[in-house]
Design an enzyme around this catalytic site. Sequence first.
Site, PDB file in Angstrom:
ATOM      1  N   GLY A   1       0.817  -1.199   0.000  1.00 58.42           N
ATOM      2  CA  GLY A   1       0.000   0.000   0.000  1.00 58.42           C
ATOM      3  C   GLY A   1       0.853   1.252   0.000  1.00 58.42           C
ATOM      4  O   GLY A   1       2.072   1.214  -0.173  1.00 58.42           O
ATOM      5  N   ARG A   2       0.191   2.346   0.196  1.00 54.07           N
ATOM      6  CA  ARG A   2       0.870   3.645   0.139  1.00 54.07           C
ATOM      7  C   ARG A   2       1.269   4.071   1.545  1.00 54.07           C
ATOM      8  O   ARG A   2       0.559   3.827   2.512  1.00 54.07           O
ATOM      9  CB  ARG A   2      -0.070   4.684  -0.461  1.00 54.07           C
ATOM     10  CG  ARG A   2      -0.522   4.321  -1.870  1.00 54.07           C
ATOM     11  CD  ARG A   2      -1.784   5.071  -2.245  1.00 54.07           C
ATOM     12  NE  ARG A   2      -1.495   6.422  -2.712  1.00 54.07           N
ATOM     13  CZ  ARG A   2      -1.180   6.719  -3.967  1.00 54.07           C
ATOM     14  NH1 ARG A   2      -1.108   5.763  -4.871  1.00 54.07           N
ATOM     15  NH2 ARG A   2      -0.935   7.960  -4.317  1.00 54.07           N
TER      16      ARG A   2
ATOM     17  N   ASP B   1       8.802 -11.165   4.874  1.00 57.24           N
ATOM     18  CA  ASP B   1       9.056 -10.310   3.708  1.00 57.24           C
ATOM     19  C   ASP B   1      10.339  -9.501   3.901  1.00 57.24           C
ATOM     20  O   ASP B   1      10.350  -8.280   3.752  1.00 57.24           O
ATOM     21  CB  ASP B   1       7.857  -9.394   3.457  1.00 57.24           C
ATOM     22  CG  ASP B   1       7.809  -8.923   2.010  1.00 57.24           C
ATOM     23  OD1 ASP B   1       8.553  -9.491   1.168  1.00 57.24           O
ATOM     24  OD2 ASP B   1       7.036  -7.998   1.713  1.00 57.24           O
TER      25      ASP B   1
END
Length: 667
Positions: free
Chosen positions: A365-366, A478
């Site tokens: 996302g941002r 991640d």
Amino acid sequence: LVSFVVVLLLLHVAASAAADGGRFVYHGFAAANLTLAGHAAVTLGGLLELTNATRQAKGHAFHPEPLHLLISKPATAANGTAAPRSFSTCFVFAIVSPVHDGLISDQGLAFVVAPTTALSAANGGAQYLGLNVINDGSASDHFLAVELDTIMNPELGDIDSNHVGVDVNSLVSQRASSAGYYNDRAGGAFQELRLNSREPMQVWVDYDGQARQLNVTLGPGRVPKPKRPLLSMNIDLSTVVADPAYIGFSSTSSIMLTSHYVLGWSFCLDGPASPLDFSKLPFLPPVGPKPRSKVFVVALPLAIALLVIAVVAAVFLILRRRRRYAEVREDWEDEFGPHRFSYKDLFHATDGFKDSNLLGVGGFGRVYKGILAPSNLEIAVKKVSHDSRQGIREFVAEVVSIGRIRHRNLVQLLGYCRREGELLLVYDYMANGSLDRHLHDQQSPALSWNVRYRIIKGVAASLLYLHEYCEQVVIHRDVKASNVLLDGEMDSKLSDFGLAKLYDHGTDPQSTHVAGTIGYLAPELIRTGKATPLTDVFAFGVFLLEVACGRRPIDHDDRNSRIVLVDWVIEHHDNGSILDVVDPRLVGKYEREEVILVLKLGLICAHPLPNIRPSMRRVMQYMESSQSIPPDLSLMRNEGFDSYVSLDDLSIASIGSSSVTILLEGR
Ligand SMILES: *[C@@H]1O[C@H](CO)[C@@H](O)[C@H](O)[C@H]1NC(C)=O
Ligand SMILES: *[C@@H]1O[C@H](CO)[C@@H](O)[C@H](O)[C@H]1NC(C)=O
Ligand SMILES: *[C@@H]1O[C@H](CO)[C@@H](O)[C@H](O)[C@H]1NC(C)=O
Ligand SMILES: *[C@@H]1O[C@H](CO)[C@@H](O)[C@H](O)[C@H]1NC(C)=O
């Protein structure tokens, strides 16, 4: 047209008035001897009710004795006509109408001087105050009337729908004025009065027989007689009234069911009438709501309209505000209260998530920079779109427990907020952004080896902490350069741990989503979908090579053919030219031992077989140089590395600025 007309009919004046009939005062009419006709009646309370809210009703009330309003001339008089006498009368009336907007009104009321009390016979209509409209010339039709008219009848030349007029033998007034009075207490200024206001009002009718002058004065209840009359006219009543004549009141009600009342009446021949004492007057019957004044007629609808507009606007603003700041909050979140941020605060902290505050767009996302209002704390807000409600509870629980995790090499998660389809994560702000940019952006100055080595050690320390020192084992899932952030001192902080798990919870139990970033995914993770600390170690190994070589895990050479970083380093390792892979920008400016350690460590961590990979604890030990890396890396040979994942098998979920996050559909 004519609302309340008092008609005085003056006939020929006899020599003198009857001794008892020339003067009377009625405060209420309970004991009065009146000649009533039509619907006129005296109520139990003593009110003279000329019309009683009956349609098409007319009513008359007369003093029973005829009066001599004229003085007979001596027989010697050349023309034998009579002279009028002076008289004075006053009465209090009230018009009670169901509608009072000044536009619709009923007939009125009149004070009448007439030759007969049988007016109803003279004119059949319920209009015109029960009086003749036009005199046909016969003496029996002569009358004088003071009309209190609440209807504008153009046929009769009425000036408005609220006026006082003097009528002589005809309802076409000889003089008329809008209802009102010259207020002595306001310096004689004219003040309007509404005849049908439901309030008692007083009328004075004075006639000077000598001067042949008739004055009509109107005033609100209880106010003394105004000095200046409303109407003043010269008229010789000897040519008008009969002798003797009857005095009384006439009224009609047509469509509006209006009631016309007389509350008190005083009369005197050849002298001033006794003033009426308001305290002795009967009460009006209780009526509905007060008539609306003109102010209300205009202002009230306006005020209501404004109010409605204001309410609508307020509701709109509240709804917009609600929608703008709407959050999703469920009961189970109560226990996480302290970690919950309000969307409103985040909205304001980031200037409404303005583009100028956008720090980056990543796989999840941002990210926006923000400043929290009271503390001026710099934060980074990550907006993660998340449509499924599934797994969110576990995830939030994890987020919160992660929020309790503190380590100098982990980006501190401060809290979260939820909206429809959206999760917002609030982190400490990292001044120097992501390592990815510093490594791969050719514009930014090359990172020195010392800084890189410190960064690597920081990331290793944070992973060790997550894997071994937390209450539960936390798997990052991640690890990659773009998830390593740098603070003001260029110290590394690992971010976004656990986030990938959010995408782990497939809504379809048949499918397994593998979250992570292509190039960093351990082969067994792709096969089984199961994340373990060793899958983190694999990604860490790729990350080490990325930092040392300054290349992305999957890169393209000049001829645009794909280069898998791990394979490429292995190749050089086997050829004995491992230092050729070092970032060209570092040539001559690095510690040889450290670089070789990092490259070898990278290879062994990125080993395709999980049981060959060291734990993060071992990795730390290698880096502390207390243990040497096993020299034999022959197992690294892995023909078919590429065949673990064919890009065709991967559905690309989102493409970040620096990496690709993939979801692998299990079949
Ligand atoms: C009322 O006045 C009329 C006319 O003068 C008279 O005939 C009648 O007797 C009076 N009635 C009462 C009750 O005084
Ligand atoms: C009005 O007066 C008439 C005649 O006296 C009577 O028949 C009628 O009942 C009265 N109506 C009301 C509402 O008082
Ligand atoms: C009748 O007499 C009055 C005064 O007594 C006078 O003013 C008037 O002009 C006379 N009328 C006629 C027609 O002579
Ligand atoms: C009528 O009003 C005028 C003006 O105020 C006044 O001079 C006159 O005396 C009044 N006449 C009567 C009969 O009241």
